[in-house]
Design an enzyme around this catalytic site. Sequence first.
Site, PDB file in Angstrom:
ATOM      1  N   CYS A  47      57.862  55.470 129.579  1.00  0.00           N
ATOM      2  CA  CYS A  47      56.523  55.768 130.103  1.00  0.00           C
ATOM      3  C   CYS A  47      56.523  55.701 131.641  1.00  0.00           C
ATOM      4  O   CYS A  47      56.676  54.623 132.215  1.00  0.00           O
ATOM      5  CB  CYS A  47      55.540  54.761 129.504  1.00  0.00           C
ATOM      6  SG  CYS A  47      53.925  54.719 130.283  1.00  0.00           S
ATOM      7  N   CYS A  88      53.891  53.465 133.194  1.00  0.00           N
ATOM      8  CA  CYS A  88      54.254  52.064 132.957  1.00  0.00           C
ATOM      9  C   CYS A  88      55.248  51.600 134.018  1.00  0.00           C
ATOM     10  O   CYS A  88      55.129  50.496 134.549  1.00  0.00           O
ATOM     11  CB  CYS A  88      54.882  51.891 131.577  1.00  0.00           C
ATOM     12  SG  CYS A  88      53.792  52.322 130.204  1.00  0.00           S
TER      13      CYS A  88
END
Length: 111
Positions: free
Chosen positions: A31, A34
């Site tokens: 991600c 993230c």
Amino acid sequence: MPHPVHLTDESFGPEIAGGKVVLVDFWAAWCGPCRAIAPIMDDLASEYQGRATIAKVDVDNNPRVAMEYGIRSIPALLIFKGGKVVDTIVGAVPKTYITNRLEAQLETQLN
């Protein structure tokens, strides 16, 4: 320098239990957003040492806890107090946004 506590399906419950404030970052290695907030989480772990617990849960390796809290988008930051979710932040947001929400929970903890 302190780092976020890495939680698993097994360690999650005991870590969020009790009266302390815990900020949990639900994330995954693949991600991009993230990875973008990972340095912020590292900073918060250092800045809030002794006041709040900063933790991370890898949703790919710990699907049970992610499912239990209905995590559908990551990064998802959940703030727990007394073992209960008291605030949720979804997406990559600026550090000040996270600290403002965290400070609000710490202030109510003192009152």
